[in-house]
Design an enzyme around this catalytic site. Structure first.
Site, mmCIF file in Angstrom:
data_model
loop_
_atom_site.group_PDB
_atom_site.id
_atom_site.type_symbol
_atom_site.label_atom_id
_atom_site.label_comp_id
_atom_site.label_asym_id
_atom_site.label_seq_id
_atom_site.Cartn_x
_atom_site.Cartn_y
_atom_site.Cartn_z
ATOM 1 C CD GLU A 139 -14.192 30.441 31.815
ATOM 2 O OE1 GLU A 139 -14.642 30.614 30.671
ATOM 3 O OE2 GLU A 139 -14.154 31.333 32.671
ATOM 4 C CD GLU A 189 -13.076 34.651 29.475
ATOM 5 O OE1 GLU A 189 -13.912 35.445 29.036
ATOM 6 O OE2 GLU A 189 -13.136 33.420 29.295
HETATM 7 C C1 BMA Z 1 -16.308 32.463 29.673
HETATM 8 C C2 BMA Z 1 -16.730 32.851 31.053
HETATM 9 C C3 BMA Z 1 -18.033 33.550 31.117
HETATM 10 C C4 BMA Z 1 -19.002 33.054 30.098
HETATM 11 C C5 BMA Z 1 -18.552 31.751 29.507
HETATM 12 C C6 BMA Z 1 -19.454 31.245 28.429
HETATM 13 O O1 BMA Z 1 -15.792 33.480 28.951
HETATM 14 O O2 BMA Z 1 -15.719 33.524 31.703
HETATM 15 O O3 BMA Z 1 -17.845 34.926 30.968
HETATM 16 O O4 BMA Z 1 -20.245 32.966 30.644
HETATM 17 O O5 BMA Z 1 -17.287 31.890 28.954
HETATM 18 O O6 BMA Z 1 -19.518 32.129 27.348
#
Ligand code: BMA
Length: 886
Positions: free
Chosen positions: A560, A463
Site C-alpha cells: 500500500e 493493519e
Molecule cells: C490504508 C488502508 C485504508 C485507508 C488507506 C488510506 O491504511 O488500509 O484503511 O483507506 O490507508 O488512508
C-alpha cells in the site's frame, strides 16, 4: 493499442453469465424466493416494495421515497434509515408433494446483517454476520400460503449494544474520526467495516437481504456446496485435484461419485457413504500423467487455461447431483528466506516455480449498496486493471469478500488476488459467540474461494498488527499483553488454524503489513511491522516531496502507498450543483473524509506546479481537479518506479522489492480518494500512467547526485539486447537539442539493468541550448533484434513550476470515425505537459492520456464502451495541459 483487451470486456460478461458455477441437483426441489418482497420500517410509517437481493436504501430510492443517497449531503440526511429497524416480508405457496419431502431448508446466501427470521410466525433463526450463508431447517412449517419475514435490527444500534455489554475493557476505536461523519463500534458487528464510513467512503450502514434466498426440499440428502483444489505433488511429479463435497443427510446412504476433466483425459469413480447430519466427503482425482497440464499464469507471464471439472453423484436412493467448475493449475509459494548481504528475509511470490513481481493495486467495495455493484461494473474495473498491466489486486480487509463473478473474472484475466479476511484498522472482541461466528465465516469463505487459481494468498487482517505495535489507540503499556492475546486468539488460534485445515495450497499471512515469519518469532506482533527488511510495508507520506525517491522505504514488498486526487467534474456533477464547484465549498469539505486531505493535495501539487488561477470560478475548480490528478499520477509513478527498479538491488541492506500495489484501484462514491478509477469507471490520469509504468519493459530515469541514471526494468522471461535513446528538448521547440544513444546492453529477464549514466552537468554543457530550466529529458529502450521497446518516459530536471519557456501550446484537434474507435488528431504549437483529454461522461478509454506532447502532431484513439457519434464526442471533448491552467 490494447483494443483487444477492451473487446474482451464484453466477452467476459457473456462468459460469466453463460458459465455454470452452481450445482444442479436431481432429487432436490429448489424454490427461488428472490424477487419483489414487501418492506416496512419499525412503526409502519413506510411500507413499500423491495427487491431481494437488495437493501433498504436501494428500495427506498427505487420507490422514489428518497433521492440518490450519494447526492450532495444525503449521506447525513438519510442517517435515519440505518438507525431504524426494517422488516422484509414475502408470501409463497409450495405444491403438496414437495411439502411432503422429508426435509426442507431455507437457504439465505447472505443477510445484512442482524436479523430474526420467521416462517408463518415461527422463529426459524437469527443472523449476525453478513459474510455467512445461513441454512435454516423449516420442515413441517408449511401452510397453503406461507409468510416469510426477515426482521432486521439497525446494525448501528446492535454494535452499540454489543459495545455496552463488553464491560471488562475497551476495544478501540470507539468511533471513526469526525471528518468521516460515520457511526461507532463497527468492530462489534460482522459487517463490511467501511459501511460505517471510511477515509474514502460514506457512512451507509445498510440493512437488507443482500444475496439470494431459496428453499430446498429433499428426502435423503442434498449437496450443500463443494470445493476443488488442484495440487502439485512434487514427490511423484503429478497433479491431483481434491474435491470436497458437503452434504446434508437425513438417512445413512451410499452412492457413487464420478469426477472427470475431459480435456485432461482424467476420470475416476469413488464409492461414498454418507451419515445423517452434515456429512463431508473428500476425494482425490489423479490427473492423467500422460497428458501435459498447461499451467495457469498471472497476466503478462503466460496464458490462463482453465479446465472444466465435472462432478456426477448418484446415490443408491436414486438421488443425483451434478456440478461443474472451471479450474486452473498453478503452484504458489511465498518465499521468506535469507538474502545475501542483507539482514532480514526475502518476501516474494513464486508462481509455478518462477519469482513474479506483483504489480497492481488495492480493491475496495465497488458500491456502498452491493445490489448495485453489477457484473458489468466489476468487469469494467477488472478489465481496466488488466489494461493497466496489473497482475494482482488485494481485496482489502475493510470491505467484503467479493461476489463469485469477481473471482471468476480474475481467474480469466490472470489477475492474482491477495485475499484479506474482513478485519481492518481496529481491535476486535473475542467473546465466544463472536469467535464462533468468525470461525463459521472463515470456513465458508475459504471453501467458497479456494477453488480459484487467482487467489494466491490469505491474509488475516488489514493493519491490525501495526495498530497494536504502533499503539494507534493509546493503550497503556501495562494493558498491551491483553490486546496481543486477543489478537493471537482471533487471527492465529482461530483464523489461521481454520485456514490451515481447509486449504494447504496457498500461503497465509496474519496481517498486512507484517514482518511475516519474523512477526511470528516476536509473538505475532512485531516491534515494527513496517520493517523494510521483512514482509510487506504500507507507506504514506503526503507532505514530503513525492519526487524525491530517497523518501520511500526500499521495502521487500509495498502492498500500500498512494496519494489522493479529486475525480472529474463530470463524475462530481452527478451528485452536486454548480454552487458546490469550488475547492473551498461546503460540498468539497463534506466529501473529503481524510483529515486535511484537500490541503495536502494542494501543498504537494504546489511543490512542483503553478496552481490554477483562472478568474472563472468553475474553470478554476476544474483546473484544480486537474492539478490534483497530475500530482497524484506523478507521485504514484515516482514511487512505483522506485519499487520496480529496486527489484534487483540491495542498497544498505534494503531492496529486492518484489511487489508494488498502490492504494487504491476503485472508488465507492464520487469523492476525493486515492483511487485511479473514478466511481462510474472513468480513468483518472494515474490509471493512464499505470498502463506505462506497469509495462513489461520500462525505462526509469532518476537523478542521483549529479548523475542522470536510466534503468531498464524487465518483467520479460528472456534476456533482451537493448539500446537507450536519450533526448533533450527545449520547452519551446519540437526539435531535440541533443540526442544520445547508449551502447547495446543486455537486459536480463526479470531484472534491472543500469543502461545509461551521465553527469547532468556534462550533459547540459554539451547540449548548448539546454539548462535545467529550459529542457526536459526523454528516453526510451529499443531492440533492433526482436523489435521490443519500452514506452517513452521522461524526467524533469527541475519542477515545471520553476521551468523557463513553457508556452501555451494551443492544442487543436480533428476527429475521425474509426469503427469501434474514434481517431483524434491533435495539433499543438509548442510542447505540452500532462496533456489531458476529457470527454465528460462518455464511457470508454483513450489509448494514451496525461502524456508529454513533444511533437506537433499526435494521434490518439478512443475506444468506446457505448455507442457515440463523432459529433457528440466532439461536443464533449476538452483538452487541457499544464500551461493552460495559469
Ligand atoms: C490504508 C488502508 C485504508 C485507508 C488507506 C488510506 O491504511 O488500509 O484503511 O483507506 O490507508 O488512508
Amino acid at each position: 493499442m490494447r483494443n483487444d483487451a477492451v473487446r474482451t470486456l464484453f466477452c467476459w460478461v457473456l462468459l460469466v453469465f453463460g458459465g455454470r458455477v452452481s450445482c444442479d441437483s436431481v432429487g432436490v426441489n429448489t424454490f427461488i424466493l428472490d424477487g419483489t418482497w414487501s418492506l416496512h420500517n419499525s412503526n409502519g410509517s413506510l411500507s413499500l416494495k423491495a427487491q431481494v437481493p437488495g437493501c433498504v436504501h436501494t428500495a427506498l430510492q427505487q420507490q422514489q421515497l428518497i433521492q440518490d443517497p450519494y447526492y450532495r449531503f444525503n449521506d447525513l440526511a438519510y442517517r435515519w434509515i440505518s438507525l431504524d429497524n426494517w422488516t422484509y416480508t414475502t408470501s409463497f405457496s409450495v405444491p403438496d408433494n414437495v411439502k411432503a419431502s422429508k426435509k426442507a431448508v431455507l437457504v439465505f446466501e447472505g443477510v445484512d446483517t442482524v436479523s430474526t427470521i420467521s416462517l408463518n410466525g415461527v422463529v426459524i433463526g437469527k443472523t449476525d454476520n453478513m459474510f455467512q450463508r445461513y441454512d435454516f431447517e423449516v420442515s413441517g412449517l408449511f401452510k397453503d400460503i406461507n409468510i416469510l419475514e426477515v426482521w432486521l435490527m439497525s446494525a448501528v444500534t446492535y454494535a452499540s449494544e454489543r459495545r455496552k455489554t463488553h464491560t471488562a475493557y475497551a476495544v478501540p476505536p470507539e468511533c471513526p474520526p469526525s471528518v468521516q461523519k460515520g457511526e461507532c463500534h463497527v468492530n462489534f458487528v460482522r459487517k463490511a467495516q467501511s459501511s460505517f464510513s471510511w477515509d474514502w467512503g460514506p457512512s451507509f450502514p445498510t440493512l437488507g437481504v443482500w444475496k439470494s434466498v431459496r428453499l430446498e426440499f429433499f428426502n435423503n440428502s442434498r449437496l450443500i456446496s463443494f470445493s476443488t483444489s488442484p495440487k502439485y505433488d512434487a514427490v511423484h511429479s503429478c497433479w491431483t485435484v481434491k474435491v470436497e463435497l458437503f452434504f446434508d443427510v437425513t438417512l445413512a446412504s451410499k452412492g457413487v461419485v464420478r469426477l472427470s476433466i475431459p480435456k485432461l483425459q482424467s476420470e475416476a469413480k469413488f464409492s461414498i457413504s454418507l451419515v445423517p447430519g452434515l456429512s463431508n466427503t473428500s476425494l482425490i482425482l489423479q490427473i492423467n500423467q500422460n497428458v501435459t497440464v498447461d499451467l495457469w499464469w498471472p497476466f503478462g507471464h503466460g496464458q490462463q487455461p482453465l479446465k472444466q471439472l465435472l462432478i456426477d453423484v448418484t446415490m443408491d436412493s436414486g438421488e443425483k447431483f451434478q456440478a461443474d467448475r472451471l479450474i486452473g493449475f498453478r503452484t504458489v509459494e511465498l518465499v521468506q528466506e535469507p538474502i545475501p548481504s542483507s539482514p532480514g528475509l526475502s518476501f516474494y511470490f513464486r508462481i509455478n516455480g518462477k519469482p513474479i513481481f506483483l504489480k497492481g493495486s488495492n480493491w475496495i467495495p465497488a458500491h456502498a449498496f452491493q445490489d448495485q455493484a453489477t457484473a458489468v461494473n466489476l468487469t469494467q474495473l477488472l478489465v481496466s486493471a488488466q489494461m493497466a498491466n496489473m497482475n494482482v489486486l488485494r481485496v482489502w480487509g475493510g470491505g467484503i469478500y467479493e461476489q463469485d463473478v469477481f473471482y471468476i473474472l480474475c481467474d480469466q484475466l490472470g489477475i492474482m488476488v491477495w485475499q484479506d479476511f474482513m478485519f481492518a484498522c481496529a481491535l476486535y472482541p473475542t467473546e465466544q459467540d463472536f469467535i464462533k461466528s468468525v470461525r463459521e465465516e472463515v470456513t465458508q469463505q475459504v471453501r467458497r474461494l479456494k477453488s480459484h487459481p487467482s487467489v494466491v494468498i490469505w491474509s488475516g487482517n488489514n493493519e491490525n498488527e501495526a495498530a497494536i505495535a504502533s499503539n494507534w489507540f493509546f493503550i497503556p503499556s501495562a494493558e498491551k499483553p491483553r490486546y496481543v492475546k486477543d489478537y493471537v486468539n482471533l487471527y492465529v488460534e482461530n483464523i489461521k488454524e481454520i485456514v490451515s485445515q481447509e486449504d494447504n495450497t496457498r500461503p497465509f499471512l496474519v496481517s498486512s503489513p507484517t514482518n511475516g515469519v519474523e512477526s511470528e518469532k516476536e509473538g505475532w506482533v512485531a516491534q515494527n511491522p513496517y520493517d523494510p527488511h521483512y514482509g510487506d510495508v504500507h507507506f504514506y507520506s503526503y507532505l514530503s516531496d513525492c519526487w524525491d525517491w530517497r523518501t520511500f522505504p526500499r521495502a521487500r514488498f509495498a502492498s500500500e502507498y498512494g496519494f489522493q486526487s479529486w475525480p472529474s467534474l463530470s463524475t462530481l456533477s452527478k451528485v452536486s450543483v454548480a454552487s458546490d464547484w469550488n475547492f473551498n465549498s461546503e460540498f468539497s469539505n463534506h466529501r473529503q473524509h481524510h483529515e486535511f486531505g484537500n490541503m495536502q493535495m494542494l501543498l504537494q501539487a504546489g511543490l512542483h506546479y503553478i496552481l490554477p488561477n483562472n478568474t472563472d470560478p468553475v474553470q478554476k475548480y476544474q483546473d484544480t481537479i486537474y492539478i490534483t490528478q497530475v500530482m497524484q499520477a506523478q507521485c504514484v509513478k515516482a514511487q512505483t518506479e522506485f519499487y520496480l527498479r529496486s527489484r534487483s538491488d540491495i542498497v544498505d541492506g534494503e531492496g529486492h522489492t518484489m511487489g508494488a500495489l498502490y492504494w487504491q484501484l476503485n472508488d465507492i462514491w464520487q469523492a476525493p480518494s486515492w483511487a485511479s478509477i473514478e466511481f462510474g469507471g472513468k480513468w483518472k490520469m494515474l490509471h493512464y500512467l499505470a498502463v506505462r509504468f506497469f509495462s513489461a519493459l520500462i525505462s526509469v530515469g532518476v537523478e542521483d547526485d549529479d548523475n542522470l541514471l536510466i534503468y531498464a526494468v524487465s518483467d520479460s522471461h528472456k534476456d533482451h539486447t537493448l539500446k537507450t535513446t536519450v533526448k533533450l528538448y527545449r520547452w519551446n521547440s519540437f526539435t531535440p537539442q541533443c540526442s544520445l544513444e547508449s551502447d547495446q546492453a543486455v537486459v536480463k529477464a526479470g531484472g534491472v539493468t543500469k543502461v545509461f549514466q551521465h553527469p547532468i552537468s556534462v550533459l547540459l554543457k554539451n547540449c548548448k541550448n539546454c539548462t535545467r530550466q529550459s529542457c526536459v529529458v526523454t528516453f526510451k529502450l529499443s531492440s533492433s533484434e526482436d523489435g521490443v521497446e519500452s514506452p517513452s518516459n521522461d524526467l524533469f530536471l527541475i519542477s515545471p513550476r520553476d521551468a523557463e519557456g513553457i508556452q501555451k501550446p494551443n492544442i487543436t484537434f480533428t476527429l475521425e470515425d474509426a469503427g469501434g474507435r474514434i481517431k483524434i488528431n491533435l495539433h499543438c504549437l509548442y510542447p505540452a505537459l500532462f496533456v489531458w483529454l476529457d470527454v465528460e461522461d462518455i464511457s470508454g478509454v483513450f489509448d494514451s492520456n496525461g502524456f508529454l506532447m513533444i511533437s506537433e502532431e499526435y494521434t490518439i484513439y478512443f475506444t468506446k464502451w457505448e455507442p457515440i457519434t463523432v459529433k457528440d464526442f466532439s461536443a464533449k471533448l476538452h483538452i487541457t495541459s499544464l500551461r493552460d491552467i495559469y
